[in-house]
Design a protein around this motif. Structure first.
Motif, PDB file in Angstrom:
ATOM      1  N   GLY A  77       9.417   6.726 -14.078  1.00 20.84           N
ATOM      2  CA  GLY A  77      10.784   6.325 -14.430  1.00 20.84           C
ATOM      3  C   GLY A  77      11.235   5.114 -13.646  1.00 20.84           C
ATOM      4  N   GLY A  78      12.324   5.271 -12.890  1.00 18.44           N
ATOM      5  CA  GLY A  78      12.819   4.181 -12.060  1.00 18.44           C
ATOM      6  C   GLY A  78      12.231   4.143 -10.674  1.00 18.44           C
ATOM      7  N   GLY A  79      11.375   5.124 -10.338  1.00 20.91           N
ATOM      8  CA  GLY A  79      10.644   5.092  -9.079  1.00 20.91           C
ATOM      9  C   GLY A  79      11.303   5.777  -7.907  1.00 20.91           C
ATOM     10  N   GLU A  80      12.466   6.405  -8.097  1.00 19.08           N
ATOM     11  CA  GLU A  80      13.146   7.018  -6.950  1.00 19.08           C
ATOM     12  C   GLU A  80      12.289   8.084  -6.273  1.00 19.08           C
ATOM     13  OE1 GLU A  80      16.533   6.866 -10.150  1.00 19.08           O
ATOM     14  OE2 GLU A  80      14.329   6.966 -10.118  1.00 19.08           O
ATOM     15  N   HIS A  81      11.742   8.987  -7.086  1.00 19.48           N
ATOM     16  CA  HIS A  81      10.964  10.087  -6.524  1.00 19.48           C
ATOM     17  C   HIS A  81       9.685   9.586  -5.861  1.00 19.48           C
ATOM     18  CE1 HIS A  81       7.937  13.378  -6.783  1.00 19.48           C
ATOM     19  NE2 HIS A  81       8.941  14.095  -6.339  1.00 19.48           N
ATOM     20  N   MET A  82       8.998   8.665  -6.514  1.00 15.30           N
ATOM     21  CA  MET A  82       7.736   8.170  -5.973  1.00 15.30           C
ATOM     22  C   MET A  82       7.926   7.476  -4.626  1.00 15.30           C
ATOM     23  SD  MET A  82       4.991   5.632  -7.788  1.00 15.30           S
ATOM     24  CE  MET A  82       3.703   4.824  -6.832  1.00 15.30           C
ATOM     25  N   VAL A  83       8.922   6.628  -4.519  1.00 19.93           N
ATOM     26  CA  VAL A  83       9.168   5.921  -3.255  1.00 19.93           C
ATOM     27  C   VAL A  83       9.634   6.896  -2.178  1.00 19.93           C
ATOM     28  CG1 VAL A  83      10.607   4.181  -2.139  1.00 19.93           C
ATOM     29  CG2 VAL A  83       9.576   3.703  -4.361  1.00 19.93           C
ATOM     30  N   HIS A  84      10.455   7.853  -2.560  1.00 20.00           N
ATOM     31  CA  HIS A  84      10.906   8.874  -1.603  1.00 20.00           C
ATOM     32  C   HIS A  84       9.720   9.623  -1.016  1.00 20.00           C
ATOM     33  CE1 HIS A  84      13.067  12.314   0.052  1.00 20.00           C
ATOM     34  NE2 HIS A  84      12.316  13.113  -0.703  1.00 20.00           N
ATOM     35  N   MET A  85       8.777  10.021  -1.868  1.00 14.90           N
ATOM     36  CA  MET A  85       7.609  10.754  -1.380  1.00 14.90           C
ATOM     37  C   MET A  85       6.719   9.872  -0.508  1.00 14.90           C
ATOM     38  SD  MET A  85       8.020  13.772  -2.177  1.00 14.90           S
ATOM     39  CE  MET A  85       7.507  15.192  -3.077  1.00 14.90           C
ATOM     40  N   ALA A  86       6.552   8.623  -0.907  1.00 14.56           N
ATOM     41  CA  ALA A  86       5.728   7.708  -0.113  1.00 14.56           C
ATOM     42  C   ALA A  86       6.334   7.482   1.264  1.00 14.56           C
ATOM     43  CB  ALA A  86       5.575   6.376  -0.844  1.00 14.56           C
ATOM     44  N   ALA A  87       7.660   7.394   1.334  1.00 15.04           N
ATOM     45  CA  ALA A  87       8.322   7.175   2.620  1.00 15.04           C
ATOM     46  C   ALA A  87       8.286   8.430   3.485  1.00 15.04           C
ATOM     47  CB  ALA A  87       9.767   6.741   2.388  1.00 15.04           C
ATOM     48  N   ARG A  88       8.395   9.586   2.867  1.00 14.89           N
ATOM     49  CA  ARG A  88       8.421  10.834   3.629  1.00 14.89           C
ATOM     50  C   ARG A  88       7.032  11.236   4.112  1.00 14.89           C
ATOM     51  NH1 ARG A  88      12.050  16.127   2.759  1.00 14.89           N
ATOM     52  NH2 ARG A  88      10.810  17.617   3.976  1.00 14.89           N
ATOM     53  N   TYR A  89       6.015  10.952   3.288  1.00 16.75           N
ATOM     54  CA  TYR A  89       4.646  11.349   3.630  1.00 16.75           C
ATOM     55  C   TYR A  89       3.790  10.091   3.756  1.00 16.75           C
ATOM     56  CZ  TYR A  89       6.366  15.895   2.028  1.00 16.75           C
ATOM     57  OH  TYR A  89       7.099  17.050   1.847  1.00 16.75           O
ATOM     58  N   ARG A  90       3.897   9.428   4.867  1.00 14.62           N
ATOM     59  CA  ARG A  90       3.198   8.148   5.065  1.00 14.62           C
ATOM     60  C   ARG A  90       1.687   8.327   5.169  1.00 14.62           C
ATOM     61  NH1 ARG A  90       6.705   3.330   5.309  1.00 14.62           N
ATOM     62  NH2 ARG A  90       8.806   4.189   5.510  1.00 14.62           N
ATOM     63  N   GLN A  91       1.242   9.548   5.412  1.00 10.70           N
ATOM     64  CA  GLN A  91      -0.186   9.782   5.606  1.00 10.70           C
ATOM     65  C   GLN A  91      -0.939   9.941   4.297  1.00 10.70           C
ATOM     66  OE1 GLN A  91       2.181  12.003   5.886  1.00 10.70           O
ATOM     67  NE2 GLN A  91       1.493  14.022   5.232  1.00 10.70           N
ATOM     68  N   ILE A  92      -0.232   9.986   3.173  1.00 10.04           N
ATOM     69  CA  ILE A  92      -0.888  10.145   1.873  1.00 10.04           C
ATOM     70  C   ILE A  92      -0.834   8.820   1.116  1.00 10.04           C
ATOM     71  CG2 ILE A  92      -0.347  12.601   1.783  1.00 10.04           C
ATOM     72  CD1 ILE A  92       1.483  10.289  -0.580  1.00 10.04           C
ATOM     73  N   GLY A  93      -1.609   8.745   0.041  1.00  8.39           N
ATOM     74  CA  GLY A  93      -1.520   7.611  -0.868  1.00  8.39           C
ATOM     75  C   GLY A  93      -1.073   8.126  -2.226  1.00  8.39           C
TER      76      GLY A  93
END
Length: 237
Positions: A77-93
Motif C-alpha cells: 500500500g502506502g508503506g506505513e506498515h513495512m517501514v514501521h517493521m523495518a525500523a522496529r526490527y533492524r536485524q531483519i531484512g
C-alpha cells in the motif's frame, strides 16, 4: 489467472493476468525523484523473465548482504506498515511487493524519512518474486488489507487462493508466521478456509491487532466507514 502455480525453474512460465491498478493520480515531482533516485538501489535483482530467462533462484543474502532473517510484505500500500517493521526490527531484512507505482513512490518517501536500510522493494507482482525465492527462505509474511475483490466472480483474484498460497508456503520456513489483516468479513472467511489447505496452521483469529501493529491509512478508512478490522495469524507447518 492460471489455475496452477508456476515452477520457479520453468523457463517459459504461462502468461499471467494482472487485475489491479498499476498507476493512479499524477505523481508529485518529489515522488518522481524517489522513483528515479532510490528505487534502482532497492530492487532485488533477477526477478523479471528478461533479467532472468532461466528463472534461477535468487539468494536473499545478496539482497541484504548477510544471512539475516527475511520477511515479506505482499501489497504494502502506502508503506506505513513495512517501514514501521523495518525500523522496529533492524536485524531483519524485509522485502515489499507492490505493483501500484503510486504506492511505491509513497513507500520510498517514507524510507527516506525513516532512514531505514534493511528494506528491498519489488515494484511488481508478488508471484514473480515468489517464483525466484528459494525454498524455506522467508521467516514472516504479511498480507495487510489486500484488495477485497468483493464480487463473487472475482474471488479467484484474491491473494488467498492456491495460485498464491502454494508458492508462499514453498518459500516460508517451517514455523514461519503469516499474518493477514482485513476489514472485509468474506475475505477473512476465505482466508480461514484456504490458508490451512496450503500447509499453514491457524494460530490466532481476533479483532485485536498484534502487539507491534501500526494502524495504516487503509485501516483508518475502514474504521471511519464503520468496518471492523480483523487479524489472523498462521504458522507454516
Amino acid at each position: 489467472m492460471s489455475e496452477h502455480p508456476v515452477s520457479p525453474f520453468d523457463p517459459n512460465p504461462p502468461r499471467r493476468n494482472f487485475y489491479g491498478r498499476r498507476h493512479g493520480k499524477t505523481l508529485r515531482q518529489s515522488q518522481k525523484g524517489y522513483l528515479s533516485e532510490d528505487l534502482g538501489d532497492l530492487r532485488p535483482r533477477g526477478i523479471t523473465i528478461a533479467e532472468n530467462p532461466e528463472r534461477r533462484q535468487i539468494d536473499p543474502a545478496t539482497i541484504f548482504g548477510d544471512d539475516r532473517p527475511v520477511w515479506l510484505e505482499v501489497g504494502f500500500g502506502g508503506g506505513e506498515h513495512m517501514v514501521h517493521m523495518a525500523a522496529r526490527y533492524r536485524q531483519i531484512g524485509i522485502i515489499g511487493c507492490e505493483p501500484f507505482i503510486n504506492g511505491v513512490a509513497m513507500l520510498l518517501g517514507k524510507i527516506r524519512a525513516a532512514g531505514v536500510s534493511n528494506v528491498s522493494v519489488h515494484p511488481g507482482d508478488a508471484r514473480d518474486l515468489m517464483d525466484v525465492l528459494p525454498d524455506a527462505s522467508v521467516e514472516r509474511a504479511f498480507l495487510m488489507y489486500p484488495d477485497p475483490w468483493p464480487k463473487a466472480r472475482h474471488h479467484r483474484r484474491r491473494f488467498v487462493t492456491p495460485e498464491h498460497l502454494l508458492p508462499l508456503a514453498r518459500i516460508m520456513r517451517p514455523g514461519g508466521e503469516f499474518r493477514v489483516a482485513s476489514d472485509i468479513p468474506d475475505y477473512i472467511r476465505q482466508t480461514r478456509e484456504e490458508v490451512p489447505l496450503a500447509g499453514f496452521a491457524l494460530v490466532a483469529d481476533t479483532a485485536e491487532p498484534w502487539e507491534d501493529w501500526i494502524s495504516t491509512r487503509y485501516e483508518q478508512k475502514a474504521l471511519r466507514e464503520g468496518r471492523a478490522p480483523h487479524y489472523v495469524t498462521f504458522r507454516r507447518l
